[in-house]
Design an enzyme around this catalytic site. Structure first.
Site, PDB file in Angstrom:
ATOM      1  N   HIS A  26      -1.950  33.105 -22.062  1.00  0.00           N
ATOM      2  CA  HIS A  26      -2.073  32.262 -20.870  1.00  0.00           C
ATOM      3  C   HIS A  26      -2.357  33.074 -19.614  1.00  0.00           C
ATOM      4  O   HIS A  26      -1.797  34.138 -19.413  1.00  0.00           O
ATOM      5  CB  HIS A  26      -0.759  31.476 -20.681  1.00  0.00           C
ATOM      6  CG  HIS A  26      -0.684  30.740 -19.384  1.00  0.00           C
ATOM      7  ND1 HIS A  26       0.394  30.840 -18.533  1.00  0.00           N
ATOM      8  CD2 HIS A  26      -1.566  29.899 -18.784  1.00  0.00           C
ATOM      9  CE1 HIS A  26       0.187  30.078 -17.478  1.00  0.00           C
ATOM     10  NE2 HIS A  26      -0.998  29.502 -17.596  1.00  0.00           N
ATOM     11  N   GLU A  59      -6.778  32.312 -22.327  1.00  0.00           N
ATOM     12  CA  GLU A  59      -7.133  31.281 -21.349  1.00  0.00           C
ATOM     13  C   GLU A  59      -7.247  31.935 -19.991  1.00  0.00           C
ATOM     14  O   GLU A  59      -6.441  32.806 -19.637  1.00  0.00           O
ATOM     15  CB  GLU A  59      -6.053  30.195 -21.330  1.00  0.00           C
ATOM     16  CG  GLU A  59      -6.277  29.100 -20.297  1.00  0.00           C
ATOM     17  CD  GLU A  59      -5.433  29.277 -19.038  1.00  0.00           C
ATOM     18  OE1 GLU A  59      -5.507  28.403 -18.161  1.00  0.00           O
ATOM     19  OE2 GLU A  59      -4.702  30.295 -18.933  1.00  0.00           O
ATOM     20  N   ASP A  92      -8.348  31.060 -15.695  1.00  0.00           N
ATOM     21  CA  ASP A  92      -8.496  30.021 -14.671  1.00  0.00           C
ATOM     22  C   ASP A  92      -9.733  30.321 -13.837  1.00  0.00           C
ATOM     23  O   ASP A  92      -9.809  31.376 -13.203  1.00  0.00           O
ATOM     24  CB  ASP A  92      -7.263  30.005 -13.767  1.00  0.00           C
ATOM     25  CG  ASP A  92      -5.979  29.832 -14.556  1.00  0.00           C
ATOM     26  OD1 ASP A  92      -5.697  28.704 -14.972  1.00  0.00           O
ATOM     27  OD2 ASP A  92      -5.274  30.845 -14.770  1.00  0.00           O
ATOM     28  N   HIS A  97      -5.742  32.331 -10.630  1.00  0.00           N
ATOM     29  CA  HIS A  97      -4.840  31.184 -10.646  1.00  0.00           C
ATOM     30  C   HIS A  97      -4.241  30.918  -9.272  1.00  0.00           C
ATOM     31  O   HIS A  97      -4.345  29.820  -8.738  1.00  0.00           O
ATOM     32  CB  HIS A  97      -3.720  31.398 -11.672  1.00  0.00           C
ATOM     33  CG  HIS A  97      -2.868  30.195 -11.906  1.00  0.00           C
ATOM     34  ND1 HIS A  97      -1.919  29.759 -10.994  1.00  0.00           N
ATOM     35  CD2 HIS A  97      -2.803  29.325 -12.945  1.00  0.00           C
ATOM     36  CE1 HIS A  97      -1.325  28.681 -11.460  1.00  0.00           C
ATOM     37  NE2 HIS A  97      -1.844  28.394 -12.640  1.00  0.00           N
ATOM     38  N   ASP A 116     -10.173  27.339 -18.035  1.00  0.00           N
ATOM     39  CA  ASP A 116      -9.483  26.279 -17.301  1.00  0.00           C
ATOM     40  C   ASP A 116     -10.215  26.125 -15.966  1.00  0.00           C
ATOM     41  O   ASP A 116     -10.004  26.896 -15.029  1.00  0.00           O
ATOM     42  CB  ASP A 116      -8.021  26.666 -17.098  1.00  0.00           C
ATOM     43  CG  ASP A 116      -7.199  25.550 -16.475  1.00  0.00           C
ATOM     44  OD1 ASP A 116      -7.793  24.532 -16.058  1.00  0.00           O
ATOM     45  OD2 ASP A 116      -5.967  25.700 -16.392  1.00  0.00           O
TER      46      ASP A 116
END
EC number: 4.6.1.-
Length: 278
Positions: free
Chosen positions: A5, A25, A27, A40, A84
Site C-alpha cells: 500500500h 498500489e 496514489d 498521497h 489509485d
C-alpha cells in the site's frame, strides 16, 4: 495478490517486494487533468510517512524496469500494480482528458510504445462511479494509437464516492456498463488501518456478487490489512487480494496450517481477470 500500500517513492518498490508483495498500489495526483505525481499526502495510514512522492513519468519508467524481463532490476514475482487515481476534484471534461493523459503516459513510459515494455497487469482505480468517462477515453486512446492489445493487461475498479454513502453494487455495475467494461473488474472494500474493524458486510456482499451466476466482478480485494487476525478474517470471507502496509504479515498467514492448503501467492500465470471457481 498481496498489494503493498501507498508505494509512491521508487526506493520503496524493492522494499515492499522483498517483504513479500507481488503487487503494489500507488496514489496518482493530478494538476488539472495532468497526472503529475505519485503522492498521497496527509492524513494517511498510522505508522506511514504520508509525503513520499515521485514524478508520474519517472514512476512509470521505474515500474517498467522492475517488470521487464532482462532488465537488471527485474522481479519475476512483481505481476500487478494498482493506480489509485485521485480524480475526485476533476470535472467531467477534466476526467475525460485525464483518461487520455494516463493512457498516453502508460503507453510511453510503462509499455514503451509496445516495444518490450513492462509486463505487469494494471488496475485503474477511480474514486467515483460518475468518472466512468475516464475509462471510456482511456480505452479509446489505446485503440486510436494502435495498441488495443494492451487492454488485455488492464483492469478497472470503481469504488465510490464514500459520502454521503457508498453506491449500491447495482449502481457500480451500471457505471461499468457505461464505461464499456465487461470483465476485468476488480472491486474493493476496506478501512484505514487506524479504524476499528467492522463486520465486513459490504465485503461479504461483493464476494457474494462475484460468485453469483451473473456476477460482473472478477476479483475482490480488501484494504488496509496490517494485523494477523484481520488477514485471517479477510481470507475466510474469500478475498482474492489484500492491500497492506506489511506484506510479510500476509505471507506468514498464508503459511499457517489453516490457510496454506487453501491459498497461495498469485503468479504471472494466474489470470487476474478470471474469477476463481472453487
Amino acid at each position: 495478490w498481496i498489494m503493498g500500500h501507498m508505494v509512491n517513492a521508487v526506493k520503496q518498490i524493492p522494499t515492499f517486494l522483498n517483504d513479500g508483495a507481488n503487487a503494489i498500489e500507488a496514489d496518482i495526483t493530478f494538476k488539472g487533468a495532468v497526472p503529475t505525481y505519485s503522492y498521497h499526502g496527509t492524513p494517511c495510514d498510522f505508522g506511514r510517512v504520508c509525503i513520499r512522492w515521485e514524478y508520474f513519468d519517472v514512476f512509470l519508467q521505474t515500474l517498467r524496469d522492475y517488470t521487464t524481463p532482462g532488465n537488471s532490476k527485474y522481479y519475476e514475482k512483481f505481476i500487478l500494480f494498482v493506480l489509485d487515481l485521485k480524480t475526485g476534484s476533476l470535472n467531467n471534461n477534466e476526467v475525460r482528458k485525464a483518461g487520455e493523459n494516463v493512457a498516453k503516459g502508460l503507453l510511453k513510459n510503462y509499455w514503451n510504445n509496445g516495444n518490450n515494455g513492462g509486463r505487469a497487469y494494471v488496475v485503474l482505480s477511480l474514486p467515483d462511479i460518475a468518472h466512468y468517462e475516464f475509462i471510456r477515453t482511456f480505452k479509446e486512446v489505446l485503440k486510436a494509437e494502435g495498441h488495443e492489445n494492451l487492454l488485455d493487461k488492464v483492469g478497472y475498479d470503481l469504488s465510490g464516492p464514500y459520502l454521503p454513502s457508498l453506491p449500491s453494487l447495482d449502481s457500480v455495475h451500471e457505471a461499468f456498463k457505461k464505461a464499456g467494461v465487461d470483465g476485468h473488474v476488480w472491486l474493493s472494500d476496506g478501512l484505514t488501518n487506524w479504524a476499528p474493524l467492522g463486520d465486513m458486510a459490504r465485503l461479504k456482499e461483493i464476494v457474494k456478487r462475484r460468485d453469483s451466476e451473473n456476477g460482473f466482478i472478477s476479483k475482490v480485494y480488501y484494504w488496509f490489512v496490517d494485523k494477523y487476525s484481520t488477514t485471517r478474517t479477510a481470507l475466510d470471507v474469500g478475498v482474492d487480494g489484500i492491500m497492506t502496509n506489511f506484506p510479510y504479515v500476509i505471507i506468514d498467514v498464508l503459511n499457517e496450517s489453516g490457510y496454506k492448503d487453501k491459498y497461495r501467492l498469485a503468479t504471472y500465470d494466474d489470470n487476474p481477470w478470471e474469477t476463481f471457481k472453487k
